[in-house]
Design an enzyme around this catalytic site. Structure first.
Site, PDB file in Angstrom:
ATOM      1  CE  LYS A  13       2.608   3.148  -2.454  1.00 16.07           C
ATOM      2  NZ  LYS A  13       3.151   2.476  -1.236  1.00 16.07           N
ATOM      3  NE  ARG A  88      -2.640  -0.673  -1.752  1.00 17.49           N
ATOM      4  CZ  ARG A  88      -2.128   0.521  -1.458  1.00 17.49           C
ATOM      5  NH1 ARG A  88      -2.327   1.545  -2.232  1.00 17.49           N
ATOM      6  NH2 ARG A  88      -1.416   0.672  -0.380  1.00 17.49           N
ATOM      7  NE  ARG A 127       3.635   7.043   6.804  1.00 17.65           N
ATOM      8  CZ  ARG A 127       3.064   6.356   5.835  1.00 17.65           C
ATOM      9  NH1 ARG A 127       3.439   6.573   4.590  1.00 17.65           N
ATOM     10  NH2 ARG A 127       2.164   5.456   6.091  1.00 17.65           N
ATOM     11  NE  ARG A 160      -1.217   6.348   6.174  1.00 21.95           N
ATOM     12  CZ  ARG A 160      -0.823   5.866   5.008  1.00 21.95           C
ATOM     13  NH1 ARG A 160      -0.214   6.663   4.140  1.00 21.95           N
ATOM     14  NH2 ARG A 160      -1.031   4.614   4.683  1.00 21.95           N
ATOM     15  NE  ARG A 171      -0.538   0.378   5.534  1.00 22.19           N
ATOM     16  CZ  ARG A 171       0.256   1.347   5.992  1.00 22.19           C
ATOM     17  NH1 ARG A 171       0.437   1.513   7.293  1.00 22.19           N
ATOM     18  NH2 ARG A 171       0.861   2.148   5.149  1.00 22.19           N
TER      19      ARG A 171
END
Ligand code: AP5
Ligand code: MG
Length: 213
Positions: A13, A88, A127, A160, A171
């Site tokens: 996203k 969401r 990431r 993160r 998640r």
């Protein structure tokens, strides 16, 4: 043009939002980025949000809905906006619909980026993100030119807190339970388009561009 980017954690996203906002000049509103900004500033809202994010749970609806609806009412959103990570769940989607109805605005397209769970895990565990401009990198798929440094603004890259394996699993569970019903919600409204997110970022972008132009 008003757009929503829908997709599981790690679907791309943020990566696609950068292309979209540059191409169409619309405001990029990422609920997760806003929460992380407020948490880094140590505000009450930010610290409360962080307590949920670190567990991989959704931040409660009243906090999230108020924050995003206030942001959507800002002047820079008048020419269009791109929502990344919001709504969401159904309650958030209904609150957004009600707020837009009052101002006569509509959501033109909901772009659902579809990626398999195995691929999502690989992406999130590799990431790195720029602390200053939020550009995401990947240590294998999309490494920065200089290790630890953002290509765009030379900002420091970090991982993160919620990109740990156990938190990623939570998640993904939250996505399946709370967010996936939005696919049916927007399909019924007739504005959902689906893109294959398991392609190079450039190819995903070309597909999205063709669908929203
Ligand atoms: P949020 O920040 O929104 O995170 P997320 O939805 O979990 O998604 P990510 O940001 O992790 O992934 P992304 O889809 O942006 O992928 P990216 O482009 O970075 O939310 C975090 C938390 O905040 C939530 O868990 C919740 O607690 C809270 N929250 C936020 N919004 C909320 C709301 N509305 N209600 C309640 N709580 C909320 O890409 C991922 C990686 O893959 C990168 O390394 C990238 O380089 C790489 N990559 C991207 N595209 C490709 C590709 N095509 N091929 C190969 N690699 C790729
Ligand atoms: Mg993101």
């Amino acid at each position: 043009m008003n757009l929503i980017l829908l997709g599981a954690p790690g679907a791309g996203k943020g990566t696609q939002a950068a292309y979209l906002s540059a191409e169409f000049g619309i405001a990029h509103i990422a609920s997760g980025d806003l929460f992380r900004k407020y948490a880094a500033q140590g505000t009450k809202l930010g610290l409360e949000a962080k307590s949920y994010m670190d567990k991989g749970q959704l931040v409660p609806n009243p906090i999230t809905i108020n924050m995003i609806l206030e942001r959507v009412a800002d002047k820079d959103c008048a020419a269009g906006f791109l929502l990344d990570g919001f709504p969401r769940n159904i309650e958030q989607a209904e609150a957004l619909d009600a707020a837009l109805k009052k101002t006569g605005k509509i959501i033109d397209r909901v772009v659902y980026i579809k990626v398999s769970n195995d691929e999502l895990l690989k992406r999130l565990s590799g990431r790195w993100i720029c602390r200053d401009c939020q550009t995401p990198y990947h240590e294998v798929n999309n490494p920065p030119k200089t290790k630890g440094k953002c290509d765009k603004c030379s900002g420091e890259l970090y991982q993160r807190d919620d990109d740990k394996p156990a938190t990623i699993q939570n998640r993904l569970v939250e996505f399946n339970k709370q967010t996936e019903p939005l696919i049916e919600y927007y399909t019924k409204k007739g504005n959902l388009v689906e893109v294959n997110g398991t392609q190079t970022p450039e190819k995903v972008w070309l597909d999205i561009k063709a669908m929203v132009s």
